[in-house]
Design a protein around this motif. Structure first.
Motif, PDB file in Angstrom:
ATOM      1  N   VAL A  48       0.834  -1.210   0.000  1.00 40.61           N
ATOM      2  CA  VAL A  48       0.000   0.000   0.000  1.00 40.61           C
ATOM      3  C   VAL A  48       0.867   1.258   0.000  1.00 40.61           C
ATOM      4  N   MET A  49       0.458   2.217  -0.833  1.00 40.95           N
ATOM      5  CA  MET A  49       1.028   3.558  -0.768  1.00 40.95           C
ATOM      6  C   MET A  49      -0.121   4.490  -0.432  1.00 40.95           C
ATOM      7  N   ASN A  50       0.083   5.316   0.559  1.00 40.82           N
ATOM      8  CA  ASN A  50      -1.055   6.062   1.082  1.00 40.82           C
ATOM      9  C   ASN A  50      -0.834   7.571   1.055  1.00 40.82           C
ATOM     10  N   PHE A  51      -1.854   8.288   0.560  1.00 42.74           N
ATOM     11  CA  PHE A  51      -1.875   9.758   0.625  1.00 42.74           C
ATOM     12  C   PHE A  51      -3.202  10.150   1.265  1.00 42.74           C
ATOM     13  N   THR A  52      -3.163  10.711   2.445  1.00 42.03           N
ATOM     14  CA  THR A  52      -4.417  11.014   3.124  1.00 42.03           C
ATOM     15  C   THR A  52      -4.419  12.461   3.610  1.00 42.03           C
ATOM     16  N   TYR A  53      -5.558  13.086   3.501  1.00 40.27           N
ATOM     17  CA  TYR A  53      -5.696  14.459   3.995  1.00 40.27           C
ATOM     18  C   TYR A  53      -6.896  14.524   4.934  1.00 40.27           C
ATOM     19  N   TRP A  54      -6.662  14.971   6.156  1.00 36.79           N
ATOM     20  CA  TRP A  54      -7.743  15.132   7.135  1.00 36.79           C
ATOM     21  C   TRP A  54      -7.870  16.607   7.478  1.00 36.79           C
ATOM     22  N   LYS A  55      -9.108  17.049   7.607  1.00 39.88           N
ATOM     23  CA  LYS A  55      -9.292  18.459   7.925  1.00 39.88           C
ATOM     24  C   LYS A  55     -10.512  18.611   8.827  1.00 39.88           C
ATOM     25  N   ALA A  56     -10.375  19.411   9.870  1.00 38.24           N
ATOM     26  CA  ALA A  56     -11.493  19.632  10.787  1.00 38.24           C
ATOM     27  C   ALA A  56     -11.709  21.113  10.994  1.00 38.24           C
ATOM     28  N   ARG A  57     -12.969  21.489  11.146  1.00 36.42           N
ATOM     29  CA  ARG A  57     -13.291  22.867  11.502  1.00 36.42           C
ATOM     30  C   ARG A  57     -13.999  22.844  12.845  1.00 36.42           C
ATOM     31  N   LEU A  58     -13.476  23.599  13.789  1.00 37.59           N
ATOM     32  CA  LEU A  58     -13.977  23.547  15.159  1.00 37.59           C
ATOM     33  C   LEU A  58     -14.751  24.824  15.489  1.00 37.59           C
ATOM     34  N   ALA A  59     -16.031  24.654  15.852  1.00 34.89           N
ATOM     35  CA  ALA A  59     -16.823  25.804  16.290  1.00 34.89           C
ATOM     36  C   ALA A  59     -16.525  26.068  17.767  1.00 34.89           C
ATOM     37  N   LYS A  60     -17.213  27.034  18.320  1.00 36.39           N
ATOM     38  CA  LYS A  60     -16.986  27.448  19.706  1.00 36.39           C
ATOM     39  C   LYS A  60     -16.986  26.250  20.668  1.00 36.39           C
ATOM     40  N   ASP A  61     -15.987  26.188  21.513  1.00 38.67           N
ATOM     41  CA  ASP A  61     -15.864  25.157  22.558  1.00 38.67           C
ATOM     42  C   ASP A  61     -15.849  23.716  22.034  1.00 38.67           C
TER      43      ASP A  61
ATOM     44  N   ASP B 128      -5.044  19.017   9.137  1.00 36.21           N
ATOM     45  CA  ASP B 128      -5.237  20.449   9.352  1.00 36.21           C
ATOM     46  C   ASP B 128      -6.391  20.655  10.316  1.00 36.21           C
ATOM     47  N   SER B 129      -6.155  21.355  11.410  1.00 36.75           N
ATOM     48  CA  SER B 129      -7.250  21.678  12.332  1.00 36.75           C
ATOM     49  C   SER B 129      -7.445  23.186  12.334  1.00 36.75           C
ATOM     50  N   PHE B 130      -8.656  23.610  12.033  1.00 33.70           N
ATOM     51  CA  PHE B 130      -8.969  25.044  11.992  1.00 33.70           C
ATOM     52  C   PHE B 130      -9.835  25.409  13.180  1.00 33.70           C
ATOM     53  N   PHE B 131      -9.313  26.282  14.036  1.00 28.88           N
ATOM     54  CA  PHE B 131     -10.081  26.721  15.198  1.00 28.88           C
ATOM     55  C   PHE B 131     -10.890  27.946  14.791  1.00 28.88           C
ATOM     56  N   ASP B 132     -12.186  27.728  14.576  1.00 26.85           N
ATOM     57  CA  ASP B 132     -13.051  28.818  14.124  1.00 26.85           C
ATOM     58  C   ASP B 132     -13.845  29.443  15.255  1.00 26.85           C
ATOM     59  N   GLY B 133     -13.927  28.743  16.397  1.00 24.51           N
ATOM     60  CA  GLY B 133     -14.722  29.269  17.507  1.00 24.51           C
ATOM     61  C   GLY B 133     -13.886  29.355  18.762  1.00 24.51           C
ATOM     62  N   PRO B 134     -14.053  30.438  19.546  1.00 26.44           N
ATOM     63  CA  PRO B 134     -13.275  30.573  20.776  1.00 26.44           C
ATOM     64  C   PRO B 134     -13.517  29.394  21.717  1.00 26.44           C
ATOM     65  N   GLY B 135     -12.517  29.056  22.483  1.00 32.89           N
ATOM     66  CA  GLY B 135     -12.662  27.972  23.451  1.00 32.89           C
ATOM     67  C   GLY B 135     -12.478  26.594  22.844  1.00 32.89           C
ATOM     68  N   SER B 136     -12.256  26.498  21.543  1.00 37.33           N
ATOM     69  CA  SER B 136     -12.099  25.160  20.949  1.00 37.33           C
ATOM     70  C   SER B 136     -10.709  24.600  21.249  1.00 37.33           C
ATOM     71  N   GLU B 137     -10.635  23.273  21.216  1.00 41.79           N
ATOM     72  CA  GLU B 137      -9.401  22.589  21.617  1.00 41.79           C
ATOM     73  C   GLU B 137      -9.115  21.409  20.711  1.00 41.79           C
ATOM     74  N   SER B 138      -7.847  21.127  20.514  1.00 44.63           N
ATOM     75  CA  SER B 138      -7.515  19.927  19.749  1.00 44.63           C
ATOM     76  C   SER B 138      -6.233  19.300  20.262  1.00 44.63           C
ATOM     77  N   LYS B 139      -6.253  17.983  20.279  1.00 48.28           N
ATOM     78  CA  LYS B 139      -5.017  17.243  20.544  1.00 48.28           C
ATOM     79  C   LYS B 139      -4.694  16.409  19.313  1.00 48.28           C
ATOM     80  N   ASN B 140      -3.420  16.387  18.946  1.00 49.65           N
ATOM     81  CA  ASN B 140      -2.957  15.453  17.904  1.00 49.65           C
ATOM     82  C   ASN B 140      -1.961  14.534  18.574  1.00 49.65           C
ATOM     83  N   LEU B 141      -2.291  13.259  18.635  1.00 51.42           N
ATOM     84  CA  LEU B 141      -1.348  12.318  19.233  1.00 51.42           C
ATOM     85  C   LEU B 141      -1.031  11.268  18.184  1.00 51.42           C
TER      86      LEU B 141
END
Lengths: 386, 471
Positions: free
Chosen positions: A191-204, A224-237
């Motif tokens: 397998v050869m893999n090309f993947t794109y993940w994207k999230a848009r985060l609203a408030k909190d 790609d994580s886009f913080f669009d709303g105040p108080g939003s949070e993301s972890k990438n592990l």
């Protein structure tokens, strides 16, 4: 691209795909991953199975939808009004994203209504069974206060030739919603893999990504994580373990666009044999995003002399009332730790194994589901034993 | 400096860029405006250079014309290459006697405090004005020991065998677009050779002054520290404030042979209309040590990443870099360390402060080649952003092809903590003063590495740059 029919989008993505040249190592984001020898024309549609467990009647009644994306596009058009496939990810991102936009043909759709929170994870198992191209699209829509855990497991059967995976994941996280997206892949080396993940985060909103990458001949994942709303949070592990001649190429970008958002990124990798990796992590803080808290940490353990590791953690900061930092380490397992374990009666090889397993635990300890954590640990054990 | 002096300094110096004065423009000769092969050949001809130098200039010119502008880094699209004079020879000949330097020029260097500093604490001084070095002197005892300290043109004339061996070997003309430009039109700079085992205790200094409008300065420096020797070279640079832009584009090559140490200190304080695009690289052989102490306070845009190539076992490379970006400034600075031998070590410390809409960028490369066992390297970058208009970036690259290494990188960005400010203010310091103290403390790692007189000067500069930061 909004407002266009699905077919219209496809045609446009196809023309972008045809227009864009193959990425060259002269381009910054392809500097350490050379794909010029890849002939994309060779990858006709390939077979894959996606296992869908059924939903309980209770969840169905509450309005949760968990189905394949083709069905969803036909049956749940009204839910997709502002969230059609490829309204978050643009085919103009790069040639592979455009290719995905033109050819995506199956995948997963999840919709969780307002204030519905699932206790048990939703899970799909993806199984590639032949050479060619696979283009899966996952679309997850969380209404306000919704909460889920999602697990995708990827495997491939043994077959001749190469399967090119080109997947995309889009997550719309409504206000105060919560998702932990788990990825686990243990492909054969076909397998050869090309993947794109994207999230848009609203408030909190909270979007956590947990990544476990073990197999495949090559795997490139960009988040790609886009913080669009105040108080939003993301972890990438993330954990990855490269051996043989595997090549991994991971990117995590966090875009702090509004005030008071938080990100925490931790990537841990091991490289053995002649494996190579490149990790890019970017923290981007916009001018108005005061009160941002963002931390990035990436570590590579290098076990053999043929292995190569590249690390590019970067910061782009336009606001002043923020906390942003990154740390990176590269090196071999600590001799003192090995010595300590050997003094306790372990043989050298076993001591190294224990250290490597311990090294990954800050990530794997965050996996709340025993069976999945076991899979991560098993995959690590298999790799460590070689 | 003592805290009590802050007010005094402010009163004494005023709040303007202190070096923004200018003298009448008097040239003995100047090439026509703009760049062409003719201009390149003309420079070479005036200097009566050997053919290999002329050839290299012309090849470099062609490469410069063909090579696209870099797509990364600071915004260079506003440089107007046609609106620049590439060579301007001031009146008078190079001399060892300040009294023989033309009056206006002498006055300038007096105001910059160079002759006074020379008397007090320098082993040798070179002073470049526009394209040529107007004053050059080395202490007699060092001359006797075989130390060579000349301007680059003099080096080429008097020691062609050393120059030919090293010139353009550490930084080939086609290394980047601006090293090509420098190689095409270079003039002035320093040539230094330190014989085996000789230790030059006091620093050698070069001072670079641009005076005229729209002139480019393209000095070229080559320092060879032979086995077991030691030298500390200090350079400073300033220019008048004009509404049109000037270009400073230097190439600096260092070779620290077995067991030698070179410390190279720069305090860059160009006026805010100067583009400062500099390529600096050192070769460090077995047991050698190279330290770049790099301070960027002035200029409109700086792009500069001093490099050390560690070629022999137990060589050590170090870059300590500070940048201060105020209004309209972008300091894109950093370091490049390449480990090509086992048991080599390196350290990068970068500190930057941005305010009033300024932008600082740390850009770095740390590379460990295959087989370089037991490499140790640490990189620390800290950035302070003093107001909401300002910005900072950190872009470190780490490329590691060897397992027996220990590499660490840390970066942090933040504002001055309210607690620190509050504490100092509760002790009776004004907010402005407290802020100044915190920033100086933040840059301490750099200031500590400077000769005392420079440390004082730098603290003054920080003080001035910090003015009006509050309120």
């Amino acid at each position: 691209m909004k407002g266009k029919s699905t077919e219209g989008k496809r045609t446009e993505a196809l023309s972008i795909f045809q227009k864009l040249p193959m990425p060259s190592p002269k381009e910054e984001s392809w500097k350490y991953t050379d794909v010029r020898d890849l002939n994309l024309q060779e990858f006709g549609p390939a077979a894959q199975k996606i296992e869908f467990p059924g939903l309980s009647d209770e969840l169905k009644e509450k309005g949760v939808i968990f189905t394949d994306i083709k069905t969803a596009v036909e049956k749940h058009k009204e839910l997709m009004e502002d969230h059609e496939p490829l309204s978050l990810i643009s085919p103009e991102e790069d040639k592979f994203t455009a290719m995905h936009g033109a050819f995506w043909n199956d995948g997963v759709f999840i919709y969780v209504p307002r204030n519905v929170s699932l206790k048990m994870p939703l899970r799909n198992i993806f199984r590639g069974s032949g050479s060619g191209g696979v283009f899966s699209h996952t679309l997850i829509i969380l209404e306000e206060g919704a909460g889920i855990d999602y697990i995708e497991e990827h495997y491939s059967e043994k077959f001749e030739g190469v399967c090119l995976r080109n997947d995309a994941v889009e997550i719309f996280a409504g206000p105060n919603s919560r998702i932990t997206f788990h990825n686990f892949q243990k492909w054969e080396d076909n397998v050869m893999n090309f993947t794109y993940w994207k999230a848009r985060l609203a408030k909190d909103a909270r979007v956590n990504w947990i990544l476990g990458q073990f197999g495949g001949k090559f795997s490139r994942v960009k988040i790609d994580s886009f913080f669009d709303g105040p108080g939003s949070e993301s972890k990438n592990l993330g954990v990855f373990y490269g051996s043989g001649e595997q090549h991994f190429d991971f990117t995590t970008n966090v875009h702090h666009l509004v005030p008071n958002t938080t990100a925490d990124i931790l990537m841990k990798g091991v490289l053995d044999g002649k494996a190579s990796s490149v990790y890019r992590g970017k923290i981007k803080i916009a001018k108005i995003a005061q009160g941002t808290n963002s931390y990035l940490s990436d570590h590579s353990l290098i076990l053999s002399n043929g292995a190569v590791s590249h690390s590019i953690p970067s910061l782009e900061i336009d606001a002043n009332d923020v906390k942003a930092s990154h740390g990176a380490t590269l090196g071999k397992p600590d001799e003192e730790e090995i010595f300590y374990l050997m003094s306790r009666g372990l043989r050298r090889k076993e001591a190294e194994r224990q250290i490597i397993l311990g090294y990954f635990s800050p990530v794997t300890d965050n996996i709340m589901f025993d069976d999945l954590r076991e899979k991560f640990n098993e995959a690590l054990h298999d790799k460590v034993r070689g | 400096m003592a805290q009590a002096d802050a007010e005094e300094v402010k009163n004494f110096l005023g709040t303007e860029y202190r070096y923004g004065f200018s003298d009448p423009e008097k040239f003995a000769f100047r090439t026509e405006k703009g760049l062409s092969e003719k201009v390149v050949r003309q420079i070479s001809k005036i200097k009566k250079e050997p053919e290999w130098v002329t050839d290299m200039r012309v090849r470099a010119y062609k490469h410069f014309m063909e090579r696209p502008m870099p797509k990364w880094g600071a915004d260079l699209s506003t440089i107007d290459f046609d609106n620049i004079y590439y060579y301007g020879k001031p009146e008078g000949e190079q001399t060892k006697d300040w009294d023989k330097v033309p009056q206006d020029i002498k006055k300038t260097f007096d105001r910059l405090g160079i002759p006074e500093a020379e008397k007090k604490f320098l082993a040798g001084v070179g002073a470049q004005y526009e394209s040529e070095v107007v004053y050059h002197n080395l202490r007699k005892d060092l001359e006797k020991k075989g130390v060579i300290f000349l301007d680059m043109d003099g080096g080429l004339r008097e020691h062609p065998e050393i120059v030919k061996k090293w010139f353009g070997k550490i930084i080939p003309f086609n290394d980047n677009k601006f090293s090509a430009l420098n190689t095409a039109v270079w003039s002035g700079g320093s040539f230094i050779y330190i014989p085996p085992g000789v230790r030059v205790d006091l620093p050698l200094q070069a001072y670079f002054r641009i005076n005229a409008k729209n002139i480019g300065q393209f000095e070229r420096t080559l320092i060879i520290a032979d086995k077991g020797s030691y030298v500390h070279y200090v350079e400073g640079c300033t220019a008048p404030v004009y509404s049109t832009d000037s270009l400073h584009c230097a190439v600096v090559e260092l070779a620290a042979l077995e067991g030698a140490t070179i410390r190279y200190t720069t305090i860059q304080n160009w006026s805010s209309n100067v583009y400062n695009l500099v390529t600096k690289r050192a070769f460090a052989y077995k047991n050698a040590r190279v330290e770049w102490i790099d301070g960027n306070l002035g200029s409109k845009i700086t792009m500069k990443y001093p490099g050390v190539v560690l070629l022999g076992e137990h060589a050590h490379g170090e870059v300590i870099s500070v940048a201060f970006a105020g209004k309209g400034q972008h300091q894109d600075a950093g370091a490049k360390i390449t480990h090509l031998a086992p048991n080599t070590t390196s350290q990068i410390i970068s500190k930057s402060v941005s305010k009033d809409g300024g932008r600082t960028t740390y850009r770095g490369l740390l590379r460990v080649a295959k087989g370089c066992k037991n490499v140790k390297s640490s990189v620390v970058c800290d950035a302070l952003i003093l107001d909401p208009k300002s910005a900072t970036d950190t872009v470190p690259y780490m490329e590691v092809e060897e397992k027996d290494v220990s590499i660490g990188h840390e970066a942090s960005v933040g504002r001055v903590s309210e607690e620190q400010l509050f504490y100092l203010m509760s002790r009776g310091y004004s907010e402005e003063h407290a802020l100044g103290m915190i920033v100086r403390g933040f840059m301490d790692a750099f200031v500590r590495e400077l000769p005392m007189e420079y440390a004082v000067e730098l603290n003054r500069l920080i003080e001035l740059n910090m003015e009006g930061s509050v309120g």
